[in-house]
Design an enzyme around this catalytic site. Structure first.
Site, short mmCIF file in Angstrom:
data_model
loop_
_atom_site.label_atom_id
_atom_site.label_comp_id
_atom_site.label_asym_id
_atom_site.label_seq_id
_atom_site.Cartn_x
_atom_site.Cartn_y
_atom_site.Cartn_z
CG ASP A 145 61.62 24.29 -39.69
OD1 ASP A 145 62.16 24.76 -38.67
OD2 ASP A 145 61.80 23.12 -40.08
CG ASP A 203 66.43 22.07 -38.75
OD1 ASP A 203 67.56 22.13 -38.19
OD2 ASP A 203 65.70 21.07 -38.70
CG ASP A 242 62.96 22.42 -44.43
OD1 ASP A 242 63.40 22.21 -45.57
OD2 ASP A 242 62.60 21.51 -43.65
#
Lengths: 347, 383
Positions: B99, B101, B287
């Site tokens: 992920d 982000d 992440d």
């Protein structure tokens, strides 16, 4: 390439499919076997194996002469099988882990002196192509996931095109780890209650011995020997500071691993500002294994990932797990106590 | 969200779900599904979890009818995905996900965050394909509809991995846990991967030190744990020589030397600071908890993100370069909608830049959906 295995290879590497095939031609009903005289000799071998597994790696036995006659090999491989049955009957995860580690180390010591083509054959039979100077990333990661030293971390390796470079010495170490993981995955065996019943004297002895070993290694809880990360977490906790979830988990698992009772751990958390007795009780008991999984404190690598590897000191550089730090410090203190009471200062 | 705004957003979402192209992930029947609906108290989040579907048709029919605000499925495969507790579900494996982000990387205007996180995504793709050896066809790249990108790897060989194995990969892409002693002494045909990146970061840091006033450089070194004035001054004297050694033969750098070893090890332990920043620039900042969580819920590609109204957009790796979320992830049109904005703001969308003043104004439908979803504006009066 076909490699001819000799009889003694079955005794050296009892986990090989070939060794089990060799035994297959000899197997009796296990209850009957245990009462026969070869069975009794094999049981003694098995107990030697489990006892050796309980000793710490540094003081493990010298390799005995490996039998090369049919009966000797049969007894040796039976000892391997029975040792697995005995630890399976104890249902103790730590004992099972010790045996897997011991068996892997035992095979490793034979393997390093083995001829190249035989080593490649044995590696191949546990799924590793050891002939080259590298391993596929996916396989490498699966093997090293259980190894704690920094040198195994993928980030510290030469990784290119999906391959991880591995030196010949390291390849042998990875073979050992692969054997350990495979054996661990096979255990516990599902042993019929009647067989475990027959082995009750043996499992009893082993459990007693194991408890004694654990006490020697860890003994009473000594906060002074805690690694700095755990000391900081303790200080934060007793100082009434809230610590993040990862920190709570690490500390709780650590305290549990070194033998602190769940009730004492809960008592510690009373000092946290957001203390909630039922929640804490649930968390502590969950981590201590009531749910069936017993958690081990995170390794130094994981502590770093969580950002709670705090105040690391010189000893931290030599170890890779908070529990090793504690063990090392305690051992050192014990030595100083028994050896150095002459009272003269050093400079 | 006031009733008129809620109704507007809900209708726009329904419209998309009725006619838009939806694609379920592989193995729909083995996934846990979770939804947030436009309930009257939306955007207060009430997630409905532990839903299972027999197959794609059931799922898509449900989604087209319900038009959820948010739509997630488990990266995990379960034998009983609808079971109410995790142990009962029977975990069978999980996709490997990363992920990216922008929230964790940079703060600033939305379009700036989006372009920064795109760079990070390009870095992780390069590492996954060039170094870690994943084939392009195994990598599913998705714009998250919010402030980042998701990478899905559905390679069967990694599905059974636990958190420890996944941690190896996330630590690798993020450059966590580099041991200078090991990396510098690495025998390598040519510097590459983290060997190269670490040496480059160290070289850049030495250059920065050399370019500073003696006083400032010492001050910077003094922020390191265990480094005192004597060590800092001695290290500074060696900086140029050290940089030359890194260029010609990194393994000749002697970390057993008290001064060099202490500073270089302390730099590796540094969380914030010049060197940590230089090293981080070379990492792909995904992440960490998302990758190590083997039961994570993740947005369904082709669904809409209720916090932006953008489409969770699947991309091929080649499309990433030219992908502009503010155009390519927009599914709504340009008909006029009267909104009331809480503040004056400017926002690029569909290739134009819009200045919205505080209070009532007329904006294209797509922008209205975005502003309403983000809570920046509401539908004015009863338009």
């Amino acid at each position: 390439m076909r490699v001819a295995l000799e009889l003694r290879d079955f005794a050296k590497y009892p986990f090989l499919k070939e060794s089990q095939q060799f035994m297959g031609r000899n197997t009796d009903i296990i209850e009957e076997f245990l009462c026969s005289s070869p069975g009794k000799i094999a049981l003694r071998h098995a107990m030697d194996r489990v006892r050796a597994a309980l000793r710490s790696p540094g003081q493990q036995d010298d390799m005995r002469d490996i039998p090369s006659d049919n009966l000797g090999v049969k007894i040796s491989v039976s000892g391997y099988v029975l040792a697995r049955i005995i630890v399976s009957c104890t249902k103790d995860r730590s004992l099972i882990e010790r045996l897997a580690r011991y068996e892997a180390q035992r095979a490793f010591r034979f393997l390093i002196d083995e001829e190249e083509d035989k080593r490649v054959f044995i590696a191949g039979s546990i799924g590793i192509n050891s002939a080259g100077a590298d391993l596929p990333v996916i396989q490498y990661v699966e093997i090293v996931a259980g190894l704690h030293e920094e040198r195994w971390r993928l980030v510290n390796r030469d990784v290119w095109n999906g391959r991880v470079r591995v030196s010949p010495v390291e390849m042998n170490e990875l073979l050992r780890e692969q054997v350990r993981v495979i054996l661990l995955r096979q255990l516990p065996l599902s042993v019929p209650e009647t067989v475990c019943g027959l082995l009750l004297p043996q499992t009893g002895e082993i459990q007693g011995l194991f408890q004694q070993t654990m006490l020697e290694q860890f003994g009473a809880v000594e906060e002074d020997s805690f690694p700095p990360c755990m000391q900081s977490l303790m200080a934060a906790l007793t100082g009434g500071t809230n610590i993040p979830h990862a920190g709570r988990f690490a500390l709780t698992a650590f305290l549990h691993n070194i033998g602190m009772a769940a009730s004492d751990i809960i008592a510690l958390y009373c000092r946290a500002p957001d203390f909630d007795i039922s929640k804490t009780q649930y968390q502590v008991e969950h981590i201590s294994g009531r749910s069936g999984t017993e958690y081990t404190a995170p390794s130094c690598a994981a502590m770093r990932t969580y950002g709670i590897c705090i105040n690391s000191d010189a000893l931290c550089e030599k170890i890779n797990h908070p529990l090793n730090y504690y063990r090392t410090r305690k051992k050192k203190e014990k030595k100083q106590e028994s050896g150095g009471s002459t009272g003269t200062s050093q400079s | 969200m006031n009733p008129a705004t809620l109704e507007f957003v809900k209708q726009r979402f329904s419209d998309y779900y009725r006619t838009g192209t939806l694609a379920a992930p592989p193995s729909t029947g083995q996934r846990e599904w979770a939804f947030v609906f436009f309930d009257p108290d939306y955007p207060e989040i009430r997630m409905r979890r532990h839903t299972g579907f027999a197959g794609n048709d059931d799922l898509l029919e449900y989604v087209r009818n319900m038009a959820p605000a948010h739509l997630f499925y488990s990266v995990a495969y379960y034998s009983m995905p609808h079971a109410p507790t995790m142990p009962e579900k029977g975990w069978l494996g999980a996709d490997l996900v990363f992920d990216l982000d922008a929230d964790h990387i940079v703060r600033g205007p939305y379009d700036m965050m989006l372009s920064r996180v795109k760079e990070e995504t390009a870095k992780i793709i390069a590492m996954l394909t060039g170094e870690l050896g994943f084939a392009e066809r195994e990598i599913g790249l998705v714009f998250s509809g919010g402030r980042g990108y998701h990478v899905h790897i559905r390679e069967i060989a990694v599905r059974g991995w636990g958190s420890a194995e996944r941690r190896e990969l996330i630590d690798y892409v993020c450059g966590i846990g580099i041991d200078p002693g090991i990396v510098l002494s690495m025998p390598s045909p040519s510097p590459r991967g983290w060997h190269q990146r670490y040496i480059a970061a160290l070289t850049e840091y030495l250059l920065v030190l050399e370019g500073m006033d003696q006083k400032d450089a010492v001050a910077d070194l003094l922020t390191l744990g265990g480094v005192g004035k004597v060590t800092a001054e001695e290290f500074l004297k060696r900086a140029t020589g050290l940089r030359a050694a890194l260029a010609t033969g990194p393994s000749s750098v002697n970390l057993k030397d008290a001064t060099t070893g202490r500073v270089i090890r302390a730099l590796a332990d540094q969380k914030e600071g010049k060197f940590a920043t230089l090293l981080r620039e070379k990492a792909a900042l995904a992440d960490e908890p998302v990758t190590t969580d083997i039961k994570r819920l993740i947005r369904m590609p082709t669904s809409l993100h209720g916090g932006s109204g953008f489409r969770v957009t699947p991309l091929t790796l080649r499309e990433l370069d030219d992908f502009d979320p503010l155009t390519d992830a927009v599914v709504f049109g340009t008909r006029d909608v009267r909104v009331e904005s809480r503040a004056a703001l400017s926002m690029p969308l569909l290739g134009s830049s819009y200045q919205v003043s505080k209070g009532e104004s007329v904006v294209p439908e797509a922008l209205a959906v975005f502003l309403c979803c983000r809570g920046l504006a509401g539908i004015a009066g009863r338009a």
